[in-house]
Design an enzyme around this catalytic site. Structure first.
Site: not given
Ligand code: BES
Ligand code: ZN
Ligand code: MN
Length: 491
Positions: A342, A338, A279, A261, A340, A268, A256
């Site tokens: 996946r 968010d 990210d 992000d 994204e 966010k 990834k």
């Molecule tokens: N890049 C983030 C995950 C992340 C968060 C990595 C904090 C490192 C530190 C990912 O893209 C994300 O935003 N995931 C969301 C998924 C949710 C919207 C289902 C999350 O983890 O909140």
């Molecule tokens: Zn992300």
């Molecule tokens: Mn995200």
């Protein structure tokens, strides 16, 4: 930093020696203690240093020695002294001396093997990483004083030779850490792709797919993530053909690479958002692995594929509720923009198995915050449809000290990502958020043996005292994958 393998240290050096927990100074430690008139033994008697793991004791300008310092490093219990303990000790020696004012650190491991001497040098390199290219006003006294590290070895030439492949791995870890450390205004998808393209100098073959090519292929779940960004999305394909005679299918690594992000329209919160430059840590681990394989000319055929996008809110951005058709033909309802990572991986995983018919796939991604809630920051999560593959990865992780814990991947959670309008949705709510993310990815691996490493916990470290992985970009995954390949697939 300069690394030298020598038979005896330079005169004006800080000399570091190993002392084992509960033991008197012996070997090189005993000899230097004697040369200093027993100063080390006396200091041990007068203080708390016992040789425990992580301990250090610094004597300045010891009488009887030309050395600037004599430093004892705790090796921990002698019977548990393995490669990781040695790495820890060598990294701690550098940490103890780097700001001492001495320009040379000499680690005396002349009673250890050439392989161990090499590993000490490797650990020092890993621990000495700094990302300071944007610091123009840092005071000289705030920078490390040590510019040369000497490894005092019984057979310096043999140690130097043993260091060569490890040095290639250290170069690769540095390359990955640099990518992760770069801010996203500098490292956006096209610039990232250019930096990977430059690795052709190492013997890698590198191809870049731009938006037009990806659109033609139908990589719409990847493209939809970048459609709110001014920066063009890219997929980069790296091939290392180190074993041309082999008829085996290649091993494939997928990363990834979200260069920033914001969350997109599902934006966010401001606090901590700056962290989201990391990210792309999964992709950096894949690039680092390919760098390492090429650098040490590994006898293996491997492919690395990274999906590079910037996730931004904009008038053109993907919106919650939109439905997108992936390269696999499966449709996805985007509930949360968010989630994204996946979406990016779905198309790259499908592309990887379709084009390369690999014997296995391993993807790495800073995929979910939920992984941090589950594991904290010391372990990454491993999800796999194949017990052998998962066992191999976890064994490799133990060998290099990059911790990995297996997580459940079961259809019990599938209903959370069922959609009313499409084949699936891209989020399954908060419960088991890392698991539903992995189940989403599994729909795009087409039955190939596969493992997904959620490295959100480990890609970036704050308040860490790990002597081989300083603050910030850890480079997590490079050593783990390199060891995994070396132990299982090299001929
Ligand atoms: N890049 C983030 C995950 C992340 C968060 C990595 C904090 C490192 C530190 C990912 O893209 C994300 O935003 N995931 C969301 C998924 C949710 C919207 C289902 C999350 O983890 O909140
Ligand atoms: Zn992300
Ligand atoms: Mn995200």
């Amino acid at each position: 930093m300069n690394i030298e393998f020598v038979g005896s240290p330079a005169p004006q050096a800080a000399i570091a020696v190993l002392v084992f927990d509960g033991e008197k100074p012996a070997g090189p430690a005993g000899r230097w203690d004697q040369a200093a008139g027993g100063a080390l033994s006396r200091a041990m008697g007068a203080g708390r240093f016992t040789g425990g793991k992580g301990q250090s004791l610094v004597l300045t300008a010891p009488a009887g020695l030309e050395a600037t310092h004599l430093v004892a490093i705790g090796g921990g219990k002698q019977d548990g002294f393995d490669d990781l303990a040695l790495e820890n000790a060598a990294g701690s020696a550098y940490a103890a001396v780097k700001g001492s004012g001495s320009r040379t650190l000499a680690i005396d491991v002349s009673d250890l093997s050439a392989a161990q001497a090499a590993r000490a040098a490797f650990a020092v390199r890993l621990g000495a990483y700094r990302f300071d290219k944007y610091r123009t006003t840092e005071k000289p006294e705030a920078k490390p004083s040590v510019t040369t590290v000497q490894i005092v070895a019984a057979d310096p030439a043999a140690a130097q030779a043993a260091f060569s492949p490890l040095n290639a791995i250290a170069d690769a870890v540095y390359f990955a850490r640099d990518l992760v450390s770069e801010p996203s205004n500098v490292l956006y998808p096209e610039e990232y792709a250019r930096r990977v393209k430059a690795l052709e100098a190492l013997g890698l073959k590198v191809e870049i797919l731009g938006e037009a090519e990806m659109a033609k292929l139908g990589m719409n779940t990847l493209l939809c993530v970048g459609q709110g960004s001014r920066r063009e999305s890219q997929t980069v394909i790296m091939r290392w053909e180190g074993d041309p005679a082999s008829k085996d299918a290649p091993v494939a690594f997928i990363g990834k690479g979200v260069t920033f992000d914001t969350g997109g329209i599902s934006i966010k919160p401001a606090e901590g958002m700056e962290d989201m430059k990391f990210d792309m840590g999964g992709s950096a681990a894949v690039v680092g692995l390919m760098h390492a394989l090429a650098g040490r000319k590994a006898k293996v055929n491997a492919v690395g594929l990274i999906g590079l996008v910037e996730n931004m809110p904009d008038g053109a951005a993907i919106k919650p509720g939109d439905v997108v058709t992936s390269l696999s033909g499966q449709t996805v309802e985007v509930i949360n923009t968010d989630a994204e990572g996946r979406l990016v991986l779905a198309d790259v995983l499908w592309y990887a198995q379709d084009r390369f018919k690999p014997r296995l796939m391993v993807d790495l991604a800073t995929l979910t915050g939920a992984m941090i809630i589950a594991l904290g920051h010391d372990y990454a999560g491993c999800f796999s449809n194949d017990d052998t593959l998962s066992d191999q990865l976890i064994a490799a992780s133990k060998g290099v000290g990059e911790h990995l814990w297996r997580m459940p991947l079961t259809p019990l959670y599938e209903k959370q990502i069922e959609s009313e309008i499409a084949d699936m949705k891209n989020t399954g709510g908060r419960p088991g958020g890392s698991i539903t993310a992995a189940l989403f990815l599994q729909k795009f691996v087409n039955g190939v043996p596969w493992a997904h490493l959620d490295i959100a916990p480990t890609a970036w470290r704050k308040n860490t005292t790990n002597p081989v992985a300083p603050q910030g970009a850890s480079g997590y995954g490079v050593r783990l994958l390199d060891r995994f390949v070396a132990e299982n697939f090299e001929s």
